[in-house]
Design a protein around this motif. Structure first.
Motif, PDB file in Angstrom:
ATOM      1  N   ARG A  72      -1.284 -54.411  22.006  1.00 52.04           N
ATOM      2  CA  ARG A  72      -0.883 -54.326  20.599  1.00 52.04           C
ATOM      3  C   ARG A  72      -1.179 -55.611  19.846  1.00 52.04           C
ATOM      4  O   ARG A  72      -1.315 -55.600  18.619  1.00 52.04           O
ATOM      5  CB  ARG A  72       0.600 -53.971  20.502  1.00 52.04           C
ATOM      6  CG  ARG A  72       0.902 -52.541  20.910  1.00 52.04           C
ATOM      7  CD  ARG A  72       2.323 -52.143  20.545  1.00 52.04           C
ATOM      8  NE  ARG A  72       3.326 -52.890  21.274  1.00 52.04           N
ATOM      9  CZ  ARG A  72       3.746 -52.600  22.501  1.00 52.04           C
ATOM     10  NH1 ARG A  72       3.233 -51.561  23.147  1.00 52.04           N
ATOM     11  NH2 ARG A  72       4.675 -53.326  23.086  1.00 52.04           N
ATOM     12  N   ALA A  73      -1.298 -56.734  20.567  1.00 53.05           N
ATOM     13  CA  ALA A  73      -1.628 -57.994  19.902  1.00 53.05           C
ATOM     14  C   ALA A  73      -3.025 -57.965  19.312  1.00 53.05           C
ATOM     15  O   ALA A  73      -3.356 -58.752  18.418  1.00 53.05           O
ATOM     16  CB  ALA A  73      -1.500 -59.162  20.879  1.00 53.05           C
ATOM     17  N   GLY A  74      -3.854 -57.037  19.784  1.00 53.26           N
ATOM     18  CA  GLY A  74      -5.200 -56.916  19.231  1.00 53.26           C
ATOM     19  C   GLY A  74      -5.207 -56.493  17.776  1.00 53.26           C
ATOM     20  O   GLY A  74      -6.211 -56.668  17.084  1.00 53.26           O
ATOM     21  N   ALA A  75      -4.082 -55.924  17.302  1.00 50.05           N
ATOM     22  CA  ALA A  75      -3.999 -55.532  15.889  1.00 50.05           C
ATOM     23  C   ALA A  75      -3.929 -56.737  14.968  1.00 50.05           C
ATOM     24  O   ALA A  75      -4.210 -56.631  13.775  1.00 50.05           O
ATOM     25  CB  ALA A  75      -2.773 -54.642  15.666  1.00 50.05           C
ATOM     26  N   VAL A  76      -3.556 -57.891  15.528  1.00 50.99           N
ATOM     27  CA  VAL A  76      -3.383 -59.098  14.712  1.00 50.99           C
ATOM     28  C   VAL A  76      -4.714 -59.840  14.666  1.00 50.99           C
ATOM     29  O   VAL A  76      -4.934 -60.827  15.380  1.00 50.99           O
ATOM     30  CB  VAL A  76      -2.262 -59.990  15.277  1.00 50.99           C
ATOM     31  CG1 VAL A  76      -1.945 -61.123  14.303  1.00 50.99           C
ATOM     32  CG2 VAL A  76      -1.017 -59.177  15.568  1.00 50.99           C
ATOM     33  N   SER A  77      -5.595 -59.371  13.831  1.00 48.52           N
ATOM     34  CA  SER A  77      -6.916 -59.993  13.700  1.00 48.52           C
ATOM     35  C   SER A  77      -6.841 -61.215  12.798  1.00 48.52           C
ATOM     36  O   SER A  77      -5.836 -61.473  12.143  1.00 48.52           O
ATOM     37  CB  SER A  77      -7.907 -58.986  13.116  1.00 48.52           C
ATOM     38  OG  SER A  77      -7.517 -58.619  11.798  1.00 48.52           O
ATOM     39  N   ARG A  78      -7.923 -61.943  12.756  1.00 47.26           N
ATOM     40  CA  ARG A  78      -7.971 -63.125  11.891  1.00 47.26           C
ATOM     41  C   ARG A  78      -7.884 -62.725  10.421  1.00 47.26           C
ATOM     42  O   ARG A  78      -7.290 -63.440   9.614  1.00 47.26           O
ATOM     43  CB  ARG A  78      -9.253 -63.917  12.156  1.00 47.26           C
ATOM     44  CG  ARG A  78      -9.327 -64.506  13.569  1.00 47.26           C
ATOM     45  CD  ARG A  78     -10.454 -65.515  13.711  1.00 47.26           C
ATOM     46  NE  ARG A  78     -10.593 -65.967  15.082  1.00 47.26           N
ATOM     47  CZ  ARG A  78      -9.858 -66.915  15.643  1.00 47.26           C
ATOM     48  NH1 ARG A  78      -8.912 -67.494  14.939  1.00 47.26           N
ATOM     49  NH2 ARG A  78     -10.055 -67.269  16.897  1.00 47.26           N
ATOM     50  N   SER A  79      -8.473 -61.605  10.063  1.00 47.46           N
ATOM     51  CA  SER A  79      -8.393 -61.163   8.674  1.00 47.46           C
ATOM     52  C   SER A  79      -6.959 -60.794   8.306  1.00 47.46           C
ATOM     53  O   SER A  79      -6.517 -61.051   7.172  1.00 47.46           O
ATOM     54  CB  SER A  79      -9.325 -59.973   8.441  1.00 47.46           C
ATOM     55  OG  SER A  79      -8.963 -58.874   9.265  1.00 47.46           O
ATOM     56  N   VAL A  80      -6.212 -60.210   9.231  1.00 50.10           N
ATOM     57  CA  VAL A  80      -4.807 -59.906   8.987  1.00 50.10           C
ATOM     58  C   VAL A  80      -4.008 -61.187   8.803  1.00 50.10           C
ATOM     59  O   VAL A  80      -3.195 -61.315   7.870  1.00 50.10           O
ATOM     60  CB  VAL A  80      -4.224 -59.062  10.135  1.00 50.10           C
ATOM     61  CG1 VAL A  80      -2.699 -58.980  10.035  1.00 50.10           C
ATOM     62  CG2 VAL A  80      -4.822 -57.660  10.124  1.00 50.10           C
ATOM     63  N   LEU A  81      -4.234 -62.166   9.668  1.00 51.68           N
ATOM     64  CA  LEU A  81      -3.521 -63.436   9.560  1.00 51.68           C
ATOM     65  C   LEU A  81      -3.880 -64.153   8.262  1.00 51.68           C
ATOM     66  O   LEU A  81      -3.013 -64.773   7.631  1.00 51.68           O
ATOM     67  CB  LEU A  81      -3.842 -64.322  10.762  1.00 51.68           C
ATOM     68  CG  LEU A  81      -3.270 -63.852  12.103  1.00 51.68           C
ATOM     69  CD1 LEU A  81      -3.782 -64.737  13.237  1.00 51.68           C
ATOM     70  CD2 LEU A  81      -1.744 -63.868  12.081  1.00 51.68           C
ATOM     71  N   TYR A  82      -5.133 -64.081   7.865  1.00 51.90           N
ATOM     72  CA  TYR A  82      -5.543 -64.702   6.600  1.00 51.90           C
ATOM     73  C   TYR A  82      -4.805 -64.070   5.428  1.00 51.90           C
ATOM     74  O   TYR A  82      -4.290 -64.767   4.541  1.00 51.90           O
ATOM     75  CB  TYR A  82      -7.056 -64.558   6.424  1.00 51.90           C
ATOM     76  CG  TYR A  82      -7.621 -65.344   5.265  1.00 51.90           C
ATOM     77  CD1 TYR A  82      -8.189 -66.594   5.465  1.00 51.90           C
ATOM     78  CD2 TYR A  82      -7.594 -64.839   3.969  1.00 51.90           C
ATOM     79  CE1 TYR A  82      -8.708 -67.329   4.404  1.00 51.90           C
ATOM     80  CE2 TYR A  82      -8.103 -65.556   2.904  1.00 51.90           C
ATOM     81  CZ  TYR A  82      -8.665 -66.799   3.130  1.00 51.90           C
ATOM     82  OH  TYR A  82      -9.160 -67.520   2.076  1.00 51.90           O
ATOM     83  N   ALA A  83      -4.739 -62.730   5.422  1.00 53.20           N
ATOM     84  CA  ALA A  83      -4.043 -62.032   4.335  1.00 53.20           C
ATOM     85  C   ALA A  83      -2.561 -62.380   4.317  1.00 53.20           C
ATOM     86  O   ALA A  83      -1.964 -62.563   3.248  1.00 53.20           O
ATOM     87  CB  ALA A  83      -4.236 -60.524   4.485  1.00 53.20           C
ATOM     88  N   ILE A  84      -1.954 -62.486   5.488  1.00 56.76           N
ATOM     89  CA  ILE A  84      -0.536 -62.840   5.555  1.00 56.76           C
ATOM     90  C   ILE A  84      -0.305 -64.232   4.974  1.00 56.76           C
ATOM     91  O   ILE A  84       0.611 -64.446   4.169  1.00 56.76           O
ATOM     92  CB  ILE A  84      -0.036 -62.782   7.012  1.00 56.76           C
ATOM     93  CG1 ILE A  84      -0.005 -61.326   7.504  1.00 56.76           C
ATOM     94  CG2 ILE A  84       1.344 -63.412   7.141  1.00 56.76           C
ATOM     95  CD1 ILE A  84       0.331 -61.189   8.983  1.00 56.76           C
ATOM     96  N   GLY A  85      -1.131 -65.194   5.367  1.00 56.26           N
ATOM     97  CA  GLY A  85      -0.964 -66.555   4.869  1.00 56.26           C
ATOM     98  C   GLY A  85      -1.087 -66.644   3.365  1.00 56.26           C
ATOM     99  O   GLY A  85      -0.312 -67.342   2.703  1.00 56.26           O
ATOM    100  N   ARG A  86      -2.029 -65.940   2.788  1.00 51.06           N
ATOM    101  CA  ARG A  86      -2.206 -65.972   1.336  1.00 51.06           C
ATOM    102  C   ARG A  86      -1.060 -65.248   0.626  1.00 51.06           C
ATOM    103  O   ARG A  86      -0.526 -65.740  -0.366  1.00 51.06           O
ATOM    104  CB  ARG A  86      -3.555 -65.337   0.951  1.00 51.06           C
ATOM    105  CG  ARG A  86      -3.836 -65.349  -0.538  1.00 51.06           C
ATOM    106  CD  ARG A  86      -5.250 -64.919  -0.840  1.00 51.06           C
ATOM    107  NE  ARG A  86      -6.223 -65.911  -0.435  1.00 51.06           N
ATOM    108  CZ  ARG A  86      -6.524 -66.991  -1.159  1.00 51.06           C
ATOM    109  NH1 ARG A  86      -5.893 -67.227  -2.304  1.00 51.06           N
ATOM    110  NH2 ARG A  86      -7.429 -67.851  -0.732  1.00 51.06           N
ATOM    111  N   ASP A  87      -0.662 -64.083   1.146  1.00 53.75           N
ATOM    112  CA  ASP A  87       0.370 -63.288   0.478  1.00 53.75           C
ATOM    113  C   ASP A  87       1.722 -63.998   0.443  1.00 53.75           C
ATOM    114  O   ASP A  87       2.391 -64.026  -0.592  1.00 53.75           O
ATOM    115  CB  ASP A  87       0.519 -61.931   1.163  1.00 53.75           C
ATOM    116  CG  ASP A  87      -0.665 -61.003   0.897  1.00 53.75           C
ATOM    117  OD1 ASP A  87      -1.472 -61.323   0.011  1.00 53.75           O
ATOM    118  OD2 ASP A  87      -0.778 -59.978   1.593  1.00 53.75           O
TER     119      ASP A  87
END
Length: 362
Positions: A72-87
């Motif tokens: 399930r950790a595979g769902a946490v991609s770099r693009s997801v982390l980038y979006a989280i940091g900006r949001d």
């Protein structure tokens, strides 16, 4: 298991009942303010917040996901982390739908808008989500177990909403100042060429104006008469033009011209926004390499690492991965020399080398 037994309802976005449109409270407020003419610019559209949120986003995107082999950790991609940091820096929260594709692989899908209902206990919260596609949208109704909802510093009076770290008045000041300067910069620019319109000089000026308007772009011919009524000589016109801010037959620039106080205010507001979100302003100002490294070290340890811990805890709970963490150690490369000096000092003072390695993160 938190992901087991999730129930959700999917419908085309155009078929939900009237009164149940899945728009966030913030979006409704935005529409009301726009309709009433009270819509103000916010810091979200400024270079300062863009620089700060981008720095956080890149830091999280550069993190190493632990444990790396978890399915399930595979769902946490770099693009997801980038979006989280900006949001979370720009709006104070981030929400993604926890979904599974046809191969039962867990995905985190971005949500365009959402409504939350329920009681004080988050376990009772229900989410109505809008997911946008290129040609159609979809409404998903799910429980809190079906979403990743990260909220930064929620207000106890509205615990279902996160809060931006920027104070409301600073937000208005930064956005308003940026919009004002952008409006001036977007105005017409070029050269103003003052010429007299009296006597023979006026006839010559008219011919000159016609030729310049045809041949030169960005040049405006401003015909001006000697309006003192005491004569029509070119010398008198020149004197009047100088007193009015124009020099006869000398081009004057037309365009944005902010005064020094406005420029300094924008610089101060830029620093204030950076400080509010925990970014040293030294990182965005010219300076020696040592000062830049120290500023980044402060940012990494006092701002990026705590945020990574908060985000990691939220992701671990949402995806049911108890030992989930975001490791930012790869970002410590710029601090290797400082850590090496600290290690040498600790060992020289009598500390066990293994303990010194652990203390310094080496």
């Amino acid at each position: 298991m938190r992901l087991a037994g999730l129930w959700r309802r999917r419908t085309p976005a155009g078929r939900h009942r009237a009164g149940s449109a899945p728009y966030t409270e913030a979006w409704e407020t935005l529409l009301m303010r726009a309709a009433s003419g009270t819509l103000a610019a916010s810091a979200a559209s400024t270079a300062a917040l863009g620089a700060a949120s981008g720095l956080f986003a890149r830091s999280l995107a550069g993190a190493t996901v632990r444990p790396g082999g978890h399915a399930r950790a595979g769902a946490v991609s770099r693009s997801v982390l980038y979006a989280i940091g900006r949001d979370v820096i720009e709006t104070g929260e981030h929400l993604s739908l926890i979904d599974m594709d046809t191969s039962a692989r867990v995905r985190l899908l971005p949500v365009a808008a959402w409504d939350v209902t329920g009681g004080p206990d988050p376990e009772t919260w229900r989410y109505a989500l809008t997911l946008e596609g290129p040609s159609q949208a979809e409404v998903v109704t799910t429980s809190g177990a079906g979403v990743l909802h990260i909220r930064l510093s929620p207000d106890p009076r509205r615990p279902w909403r996160g809060r931006s770290p920027i104070a409301a008045e600073t937000d208005r000041l930064a956005g308003g100042l940026e919009r004002q300067l952008a409006g001036e910069a977007g105005g017409p620019g070029g050269k103003v060429f003052p010429v007299p319109t009296v006597g023979r000089e006026g006839e010559a000026a008219t011919q000159l104006a016609a030729s310049l308007k045809t041949a030169a772009g960005g040049v405006v011919i401003q015909e001006q008469a000697a309006f003192s009524g005491r004569g029509s000589s070119l010398n008198e016109y020149g004197a009047l033009a100088v007193r009015g801010g124009y020099q006869a037959h000398t081009p004057a620039r037309l365009g944005i011209d902010p005064n020094a106080a406005t420029v300094e205010l924008r610089r101060d507001v830029f620093r204030s926004v950076l400080g509010a979100v925990g970014v040293p302003s030294d990182l965005f100002e010219p300076g020696p390499g040592g000062g830049q490294r120290e500023a980044f070290r402060r940012f990494l340890h006092a701002s990026a690492a705590p945020l990574a811990g908060l985000v990691g805890d939220a992701i671990g709970e949402a995806l049911d991965i108890p030992d989930f963490a975001l490791d930012l150690s790869t970002l410590n490369a710029a601090d290797v020399m400082g850590r090496a000096r600290a290690y040498g000092s600790l060992v020289g003072a009598g500390m066990d080398p293994a303990d010194a390695l652990e203390k310094t993160g080496l």
